[in-house]
Scaffold this active site. Sequence first.
Site, PDB file in Angstrom:
ATOM      1  N   ARG A  67     -18.954  -6.347 -14.180  1.00 22.42           N
ATOM      2  CA  ARG A  67     -18.127  -8.095 -13.697  1.00 22.42           C
ATOM      3  C   ARG A  67     -19.356  -8.298 -12.687  1.00 22.42           C
ATOM      4  O   ARG A  67     -18.617  -7.651 -11.865  1.00 22.42           O
ATOM      5  CB  ARG A  67     -17.007  -8.437 -14.011  1.00 22.42           C
ATOM      6  CG  ARG A  67     -17.121  -9.676 -14.313  1.00 22.42           C
ATOM      7  CD  ARG A  67     -15.615 -10.002 -14.018  1.00 22.42           C
ATOM      8  NE  ARG A  67     -14.653  -9.886 -12.710  1.00 22.42           N
ATOM      9  CZ  ARG A  67     -13.178 -10.124 -12.892  1.00 22.42           C
ATOM     10  NH1 ARG A  67     -12.498 -10.415 -13.487  1.00 22.42           N
ATOM     11  NH2 ARG A  67     -12.334  -9.716 -11.433  1.00 22.42           N
ATOM     12  N   GLU A 118     -10.567 -16.462 -19.954  1.00 21.31           N
ATOM     13  CA  GLU A 118      -9.340 -15.894 -18.886  1.00 21.31           C
ATOM     14  C   GLU A 118      -9.063 -17.434 -18.301  1.00 21.31           C
ATOM     15  O   GLU A 118      -7.862 -17.294 -17.811  1.00 21.31           O
ATOM     16  CB  GLU A 118      -9.568 -15.356 -17.907  1.00 21.31           C
ATOM     17  CG  GLU A 118     -11.066 -15.517 -17.060  1.00 21.31           C
ATOM     18  CD  GLU A 118     -11.037 -14.558 -15.425  1.00 21.31           C
ATOM     19  OE1 GLU A 118     -10.887 -13.644 -15.186  1.00 21.31           O
ATOM     20  OE2 GLU A 118     -13.079 -14.510 -15.420  1.00 21.31           O
ATOM     21  N   ARG A 140      -0.044 -16.344 -10.489  1.00 26.24           N
ATOM     22  CA  ARG A 140       0.227 -14.858 -10.402  1.00 26.24           C
ATOM     23  C   ARG A 140       1.292 -14.183  -9.443  1.00 26.24           C
ATOM     24  O   ARG A 140       1.277 -13.105  -9.844  1.00 26.24           O
ATOM     25  CB  ARG A 140      -0.795 -13.996 -11.320  1.00 26.24           C
ATOM     26  CG  ARG A 140      -2.360 -13.984 -11.016  1.00 26.24           C
ATOM     27  CD  ARG A 140      -3.124 -13.456 -11.436  1.00 26.24           C
ATOM     28  NE  ARG A 140      -3.869 -12.107 -10.602  1.00 26.24           N
ATOM     29  CZ  ARG A 140      -5.200 -12.323 -11.735  1.00 26.24           C
ATOM     30  NH1 ARG A 140      -5.428 -13.206 -11.938  1.00 26.24           N
ATOM     31  NH2 ARG A 140      -5.375 -10.519 -11.382  1.00 26.24           N
ATOM     32  N   ARG A 186     -14.739  -4.130 -11.340  1.00 30.59           N
ATOM     33  CA  ARG A 186     -14.567  -5.962 -10.545  1.00 30.59           C
ATOM     34  C   ARG A 186     -15.981  -5.331  -9.225  1.00 30.59           C
ATOM     35  O   ARG A 186     -14.858  -4.715  -8.703  1.00 30.59           O
ATOM     36  CB  ARG A 186     -13.482  -5.986 -10.076  1.00 30.59           C
ATOM     37  CG  ARG A 186     -12.052  -5.981 -11.538  1.00 30.59           C
ATOM     38  CD  ARG A 186     -10.630  -6.025 -10.626  1.00 30.59           C
ATOM     39  NE  ARG A 186      -9.514  -6.610 -11.220  1.00 30.59           N
ATOM     40  CZ  ARG A 186      -8.453  -6.085 -12.473  1.00 30.59           C
ATOM     41  NH1 ARG A 186      -8.851  -4.653 -11.900  1.00 30.59           N
ATOM     42  NH2 ARG A 186      -7.983  -6.994 -12.959  1.00 30.59           N
ATOM     43  N   ASN A 208      -4.658 -11.680 -17.164  1.00 31.21           N
ATOM     44  CA  ASN A 208      -3.470 -11.880 -15.939  1.00 31.21           C
ATOM     45  C   ASN A 208      -3.945 -13.617 -15.963  1.00 31.21           C
ATOM     46  O   ASN A 208      -2.739 -14.580 -15.215  1.00 31.21           O
ATOM     47  CB  ASN A 208      -4.134 -11.036 -15.538  1.00 31.21           C
ATOM     48  CG  ASN A 208      -4.163 -10.152 -15.098  1.00 31.21           C
ATOM     49  OD1 ASN A 208      -4.131  -8.982 -15.789  1.00 31.21           O
ATOM     50  ND2 ASN A 208      -5.401  -9.135 -14.418  1.00 31.21           N
ATOM     51  N   ASP A 209      -5.402 -14.074 -15.889  1.00 33.35           N
ATOM     52  CA  ASP A 209      -5.312 -15.743 -15.072  1.00 33.35           C
ATOM     53  C   ASP A 209      -5.536 -16.571 -16.793  1.00 33.35           C
ATOM     54  O   ASP A 209      -4.853 -17.688 -16.363  1.00 33.35           O
ATOM     55  CB  ASP A 209      -7.337 -15.663 -14.654  1.00 33.35           C
ATOM     56  CG  ASP A 209      -7.281 -15.389 -13.533  1.00 33.35           C
ATOM     57  OD1 ASP A 209      -6.331 -15.522 -12.459  1.00 33.35           O
ATOM     58  OD2 ASP A 209      -8.227 -15.384 -13.313  1.00 33.35           O
ATOM     59  N   HIS A 266       0.821  -1.347  -0.132  1.00 34.23           N
ATOM     60  CA  HIS A 266       0.033  -0.111   0.434  1.00 34.23           C
ATOM     61  C   HIS A 266       0.483   1.070  -0.306  1.00 34.23           C
ATOM     62  O   HIS A 266       0.399   2.178  -0.732  1.00 34.23           O
ATOM     63  CB  HIS A 266      -1.043   0.184   0.987  1.00 34.23           C
ATOM     64  CG  HIS A 266      -2.688  -0.862   0.873  1.00 34.23           C
ATOM     65  ND1 HIS A 266      -2.920  -0.502   0.218  1.00 34.23           N
ATOM     66  CD2 HIS A 266      -2.640  -2.200   1.344  1.00 34.23           C
ATOM     67  CE1 HIS A 266      -4.261  -1.101   0.978  1.00 34.23           C
ATOM     68  NE2 HIS A 266      -3.756  -2.305   1.187  1.00 34.23           N
ATOM     69  N   CYS A 286      -8.365  -6.962 -21.148  1.00 40.75           N
ATOM     70  CA  CYS A 286      -9.176  -6.359 -20.317  1.00 40.75           C
ATOM     71  C   CYS A 286      -8.009  -6.540 -18.682  1.00 40.75           C
ATOM     72  O   CYS A 286      -7.297  -5.962 -17.398  1.00 40.75           O
ATOM     73  CB  CYS A 286      -9.983  -6.102 -19.177  1.00 40.75           C
ATOM     74  SG  CYS A 286     -10.750  -7.617 -18.523  1.00 40.75           S
TER      75      CYS A 286
HETATM   76  C1  PEP Z   1      -8.215 -10.901 -15.458  1.00 46.49           C
HETATM   77  O1  PEP Z   1      -7.817 -12.292 -15.106  1.00 46.49           O
HETATM   78  O2  PEP Z   1      -7.106 -10.703 -16.058  1.00 46.49           O
HETATM   79  C2  PEP Z   1      -9.000 -10.133 -14.878  1.00 46.49           C
HETATM   80  C3  PEP Z   1      -8.936  -9.188 -16.038  1.00 46.49           C
HETATM   81  O3  PEP Z   1      -9.060 -10.297 -13.550  1.00 46.49           O
HETATM   82  P1  PEP Z   1      -9.244 -10.448 -12.845  1.00 46.49           P
HETATM   83  O4  PEP Z   1      -7.368  -9.912 -12.818  1.00 46.49           O
HETATM   84  O5  PEP Z   1      -9.798  -9.966 -11.347  1.00 46.49           O
HETATM   85  O6  PEP Z   1      -8.813 -12.468 -11.902  1.00 46.49           O
HETATM   86 MG    MG Z   2      -9.651 -12.975 -13.858  1.00 45.59          MG
END
Ligand code: PEP
Ligand code: MG
Length: 592
Positions: A348, A454, A488, A312, A477-478, A205, A525
């Site tokens: 979402r 994802e 991750r 989110r 990301n996922d 933070h 995203c």
């Molecule tokens: C992702 O997985 O790329 C994503 C945008 O969702 P989150 O980061 O909330 O899992």
């Molecule tokens: Mg995700």
Amino acid sequence: MSRIEAGAERRLTGIPVSPGIAIGPMFGALEPPAVVTRSKIQAADSGAEVSRLDAAIVQSRKQLIKLRNRLAVLPEDSQAEIAPLLDAYLQMIGPSRLVRATRKRIAEALVTAETAVVDETEALAATILAAAGDGGQASRRHAEEVREIGRRLVRNLTRTPFRSFAGLPPGAVLLCEGLRPADAALLDPSRLAGVATEEGGSDGHTAVMLRALGVPAVLAVDGLSQAAKPGDLVIVDGAAGTVVINPSAATLTAARRAVTAFAQERQRLGRMRRLVSVTQDGVAIELQANLEIPVELPLIAQSGASGIGLLRSEFMFMNRETLPDETAQYETYRTVIEAMGGDPVTIRVLDWGGEKEIEALQSEGIVPDIADTNPALGLRGIRLLLRKPELFETQLAAILRAAMAGPTRILLPMVTTVSELRAARDIYDRVVRRLRRRGERLPDKLPPLGIMIETPGAALSADALAEVADFFALGTNDLTMYTLAVDRGETEVSELYDPLHPAVLRLVQFTTQAAVRANIPVSVCGEIGGNPQFTALLIGLGLRTFSMNASSVPRVKQAVRALNADDCRALAEAVMAVSDPAVIRQMVMGGA
Ligand code: PEP
Ligand code: MG
């Protein structure tokens, strides 16, 4: 000759967390350590210890409210970072599980209030970290919040003074061993040149807040407190991660030039807001923002984003003991949709699971108290919502009603099969019918229902999913994590986490092509959407809509405006013919 010559230039390195160059005299704000001697008490004294704890809670609450009130003088984006954190602290010392468990510990383990606070916060932090699944970063932050509230309570219980910035001269560079996030609320960015600390990490933070305050900062600088003394001239380069003490004349001149260049770059990016996001050859690229908490709304407005590509919704469910009802959710969604003034908002639905721990879901018995052995592969996202339709229906009803306020889309997380999407659509239709029976006003054109892509499973069946989904949002990301089997948030394997791995890129390409063939919108995203170094490749792969952290929008727009879509296509073609991630990185980032 290990002795360092007095006045000689010394260069140290740390983690760069907030860009910019600071030049100024060193100011050290010392903080005496709080000492806790572990001690037992008699059963008869437990009532008095609980009262001491309660008094420390009242005092901590007052301090935090004072800090909260002080926020009004900080820049808007700093407020957006700090306010939720202070609220989270306040909630933790409200009628929370932490407070109940600490009181219980005093009475049952017969220990002093400070011992109970230390033990309980450590135990809670350890549980949070142990439950961390796919993205340890959020859990590490949450565990640090718990520890931080524990340290505040202990300081108040032991009457140890807090760090004071009262004597900080204007233009000084603050050097200290560690800086707690709440200290950031005490810093005045217009008086402070920069910050360097011996402790800290890039995703904590403190780092996030220093970035939001716009104060150049370097954390985790080894040997810092030994190297400088108050009054020494210091240069902090928050992009390079260096701290120079007693710079030579040549170093100082170079640093002054860098200060000017940085200010010019900032101004240029600020002007980007008014410019269109179009490539040199006229291809329009939609740049939208990801929103994690509503206080980010002013930042989104300033960024020039043309909508919210990913809201989110987890924030609505976190840090509370009961679930938000339909009305509470409706109010929040409506506020966001109204604030976007006609730009689309993609909401979402709840993505619980993995790292995303939500106490209210546990205390209401909706999910098991103990996380799955592998939460990233367990009851996450749509899987939980289909298992608990009441939870899903309430959220859908709130979104549908809020959609009267402006263009809205609904996004489902962690979908892997067509049947999940069909089941979700049946529930959606049922909720629409129920709301109509109730006489609720709904938009004539109902919000489209899209899915996150994802997982490799979803990406490889994107052609089938595209027949049922109204739109796709690529969660890279996922997608990277599940494709490469690399957590991750896990530092040990972080060098293997690579969205430029050909396997990930092929999945992105396949998904994008499937969406284009089916004529449904597709966006990206995940974090790569906000990295200007990836923009050319993503455009080349056929993507036209990116959603990202609001602060990244101007830089990505700058990249878009300098590109030619034909060149991007050629780059993507060349990249897709390569199988070595290192070569791909070289082609995409030019060695960066
Ligand atoms: C992702 O997985 O790329 C994503 C945008 O969702 P989150 O980061 O909330 O899992
Ligand atoms: Mg995700």
